[in-house]
Design a protein around this motif. Structure first.
Motif, mmCIF file in Angstrom:
data_model
loop_
_atom_site.group_PDB
_atom_site.id
_atom_site.type_symbol
_atom_site.label_atom_id
_atom_site.label_comp_id
_atom_site.label_asym_id
_atom_site.label_seq_id
_atom_site.Cartn_x
_atom_site.Cartn_y
_atom_site.Cartn_z
ATOM 1 N N MET A 58 0.849 -1.175 0.000
ATOM 2 C CA MET A 58 0.000 0.000 0.000
ATOM 3 C C MET A 58 0.893 1.235 0.000
ATOM 4 O O MET A 58 1.762 1.394 0.843
ATOM 5 N N ASP A 59 0.709 2.084 -0.987
ATOM 6 C CA ASP A 59 1.530 3.281 -1.124
ATOM 7 C C ASP A 59 0.902 4.461 -0.394
ATOM 8 O O ASP A 59 -0.312 4.668 -0.459
ATOM 9 N N VAL A 60 1.747 5.231 0.285
ATOM 10 C CA VAL A 60 1.317 6.473 0.926
ATOM 11 C C VAL A 60 1.813 7.606 0.048
ATOM 12 O O VAL A 60 3.004 7.689 -0.247
ATOM 13 N N LYS A 61 0.890 8.485 -0.395
ATOM 14 C CA LYS A 61 1.265 9.543 -1.329
ATOM 15 C C LYS A 61 0.978 10.915 -0.735
ATOM 16 O O LYS A 61 0.002 11.092 0.001
ATOM 17 N N ASP A 62 1.816 11.894 -1.098
ATOM 18 C CA ASP A 62 1.597 13.273 -0.650
ATOM 19 C C ASP A 62 0.594 13.962 -1.565
ATOM 20 O O ASP A 62 -0.023 13.327 -2.428
ATOM 21 N N SER A 63 0.417 15.270 -1.388
ATOM 22 C CA SER A 63 -0.582 16.010 -2.164
ATOM 23 C C SER A 63 -0.289 16.024 -3.656
ATOM 24 O O SER A 63 -1.190 16.210 -4.466
ATOM 25 N N ASN A 64 0.967 15.838 -4.044
ATOM 26 C CA ASN A 64 1.346 15.837 -5.459
ATOM 27 C C ASN A 64 1.400 14.438 -6.056
ATOM 28 O O ASN A 64 1.736 14.284 -7.226
ATOM 29 N N GLY A 65 1.126 13.413 -5.254
ATOM 30 C CA GLY A 65 1.166 12.046 -5.746
ATOM 31 C C GLY A 65 2.516 11.382 -5.614
ATOM 32 O O GLY A 65 2.705 10.272 -6.085
ATOM 33 N N THR A 66 3.469 12.044 -4.957
ATOM 34 C CA THR A 66 4.792 11.461 -4.725
ATOM 35 C C THR A 66 4.695 10.442 -3.596
ATOM 36 O O THR A 66 4.081 10.709 -2.565
ATOM 37 N N ILE A 67 5.305 9.294 -3.782
ATOM 38 C CA ILE A 67 5.241 8.239 -2.768
ATOM 39 C C ILE A 67 6.138 8.611 -1.585
ATOM 40 O O ILE A 67 7.293 9.004 -1.762
ATOM 41 N N LEU A 68 5.580 8.477 -0.373
ATOM 42 C CA LEU A 68 6.315 8.765 0.856
ATOM 43 C C LEU A 68 6.805 7.465 1.467
ATOM 44 O O LEU A 68 6.117 6.447 1.422
ATOM 45 N N LYS A 69 7.999 7.514 2.055
ATOM 46 C CA LYS A 69 8.581 6.358 2.718
ATOM 47 C C LYS A 69 8.883 6.691 4.166
ATOM 48 O O LYS A 69 8.982 7.858 4.540
ATOM 49 N N GLU A 70 9.037 5.677 4.970
ATOM 50 C CA GLU A 70 9.398 5.825 6.379
ATOM 51 C C GLU A 70 10.663 6.673 6.502
ATOM 52 O O GLU A 70 11.649 6.431 5.808
ATOM 53 N N GLY A 71 10.631 7.698 7.357
ATOM 54 C CA GLY A 71 11.808 8.526 7.600
ATOM 55 C C GLY A 71 11.971 9.709 6.666
ATOM 56 O O GLY A 71 12.922 10.475 6.796
ATOM 57 N N ASP A 72 11.049 9.897 5.712
ATOM 58 C CA ASP A 72 11.135 11.036 4.788
ATOM 59 C C ASP A 72 10.925 12.362 5.508
ATOM 60 O O ASP A 72 10.422 12.409 6.628
ATOM 61 N N THR A 73 11.289 13.440 4.819
ATOM 62 C CA THR A 73 11.025 14.796 5.288
ATOM 63 C C THR A 73 9.924 15.385 4.423
ATOM 64 O O THR A 73 9.958 15.258 3.210
ATOM 65 N N VAL A 74 8.933 16.025 5.074
ATOM 66 C CA VAL A 74 7.822 16.627 4.348
ATOM 67 C C VAL A 74 7.634 18.071 4.794
ATOM 68 O O VAL A 74 8.105 18.472 5.848
ATOM 69 N N HIS A 75 6.930 18.851 3.960
ATOM 70 C CA HIS A 75 6.603 20.243 4.251
ATOM 71 C C HIS A 75 5.086 20.382 4.291
ATOM 72 O O HIS A 75 4.378 19.773 3.491
ATOM 73 N N VAL A 76 4.592 21.227 5.207
ATOM 74 C CA VAL A 76 3.164 21.515 5.295
ATOM 75 C C VAL A 76 2.831 22.543 4.215
ATOM 76 O O VAL A 76 3.533 23.535 4.067
ATOM 77 N N ILE A 77 1.753 22.321 3.436
ATOM 78 C CA ILE A 77 1.415 23.218 2.329
ATOM 79 C C ILE A 77 0.306 24.204 2.677
ATOM 80 O O ILE A 77 -0.071 25.017 1.850
ATOM 81 N N LYS A 78 -0.220 24.138 3.903
ATOM 82 C CA LYS A 78 -1.322 24.996 4.310
ATOM 83 C C LYS A 78 -1.227 25.194 5.817
ATOM 84 O O LYS A 78 -0.820 24.276 6.525
ATOM 85 N N ASP A 79 -1.569 26.393 6.325
ATOM 86 C CA ASP A 79 -1.601 26.609 7.765
ATOM 87 C C ASP A 79 -2.612 25.655 8.390
ATOM 88 O O ASP A 79 -3.757 25.579 7.945
ATOM 89 N N LEU A 80 -2.179 24.922 9.414
ATOM 90 C CA LEU A 80 -3.051 23.937 10.060
ATOM 91 C C LEU A 80 -3.124 24.197 11.555
ATOM 92 O O LEU A 80 -2.092 24.382 12.205
ATOM 93 N N LYS A 81 -4.337 24.211 12.096
ATOM 94 C CA LYS A 81 -4.516 24.318 13.535
ATOM 95 C C LYS A 81 -4.322 22.934 14.142
ATOM 96 O O LYS A 81 -4.781 21.937 13.581
ATOM 97 N N VAL A 82 -3.658 22.873 15.294
ATOM 98 C CA VAL A 82 -3.432 21.605 15.976
ATOM 99 C C VAL A 82 -4.540 21.415 17.003
ATOM 100 O O VAL A 82 -4.716 22.254 17.888
#
Length: 70
Positions: free
Chosen positions: A1-25
């Motif tokens: 099962m592939d996990v994909k980001d907003s652009n469809g790029t496959i994410l792997k364990e330990g990757d670095t990602v950027h938030v594309i929208k202000d998000l409330k926690v």
């Protein structure tokens, strides 16, 4: 099962990602600003979510539709 980001790029364990929208926690007054870097992500059983942490907030669960691979 592939996990994909907003652009469809496959994410792997330990990757670095950027938030594309202000998000409330939920349960906190903290806001993750656009461009926040989340390093060393952990994949979950749900392909639409990842676990990660920032300098301020530990134990975040984020939807992959708000992330892009960095």
């Amino acid at each position: 099962m592939d996990v994909k980001d907003s652009n469809g790029t496959i994410l792997k364990e330990g990757d670095t990602v950027h938030v594309i929208k202000d998000l409330k926690v939920k349960g906190s007054s903290t806001v993750l600003k656009r461009g926040t870097v989340i390093r060393g992500i952990h994949l979950t059983d749900n392909p639409d979510e990842i676990e990660g942490r920032t300098d301020k907030v530990k134990g975040l669960v984020l939807k992959t539709m708000f992330l892009k691979k960095g």
